[in-house]
Write an enzyme that holds these catalytic residues in place. Structure first.
Site: not given
Length: 164
Positions: A30-32, A111
């Site tokens: 997961l992106d931050a 993304h």
């Protein structure tokens, strides 16, 4: 918190949330700045297969976006969007609020949801993964975790083998 087993920069990782034994690794990332469902496992083969594009595991995202996407924008998202690294696979898309959409993807490019929404003129303000491979958060608070039931593990292993 970052989605990795170890971070060379010393930031907290998702594996810091769970007991050290047995050692587990995250399935995918997961992106931050993205919240939501993430699987951790000690089964390397199943982890690899669940994350591999060939097995097309469903990932469900809720995105709060800028503006109110038109029906045409939602249709474009559902048919696939041309990005700099090629066209995305079709996605299931539904509006859940004026500026909130739900997307179900079966691929996982870097993304991807953010880039798809940007491509149709509606940048993402907040992104949350509500389900992964059919598993939902079921009321878990951020940072909380639970062990899967035997039936859930069996179902994931079958899906990873391509027999579900």
């Amino acid at each position: 918190m970052v989605t990795t087993a170890r971070d060379p920069q010393g930031r907290p990782t998702v594996v810091d949330l769970v007991p050290r034994d047995p050692r587990v690794v995250p399935v995918g990332r997961l992106d931050a700045d993205t919240t939501g469902a993430l699987l951790l496992t000690n089964d390397g083969e199943t982890a690899h297969r669940l994350a591999h594009p060939r097995y097309a595991m469903a990932k469900v995202y809720e995105a709060d976006v800028e503006g109110e996407p038109s029906t045409a924008a939602l249709r474009t998202l559902s048919e696939g969007v041309e990005l700099e690294d090629g066209r995305t696979a079709p996605a299931q898309v539904r509006r859940v609020g004026p500026s909130r959409i739900e997307l179900t993807l079966r691929e996982g490019r870097k993304h991807q949801v953010k880039r798809m929404c940007e491509a149709v003129g509606h940048p993402v303000r907040r992104l949350h993964r509500s389900a992964y491979a059919g598993l939902t958060l079921g009321g878990l608070e951020p940072g909380a975790w639970r062990e899967l039931t035997a039936a859930e593990v069996e179902r994931l292993q079958a899906a990873a083998r391509g027999t579900s």
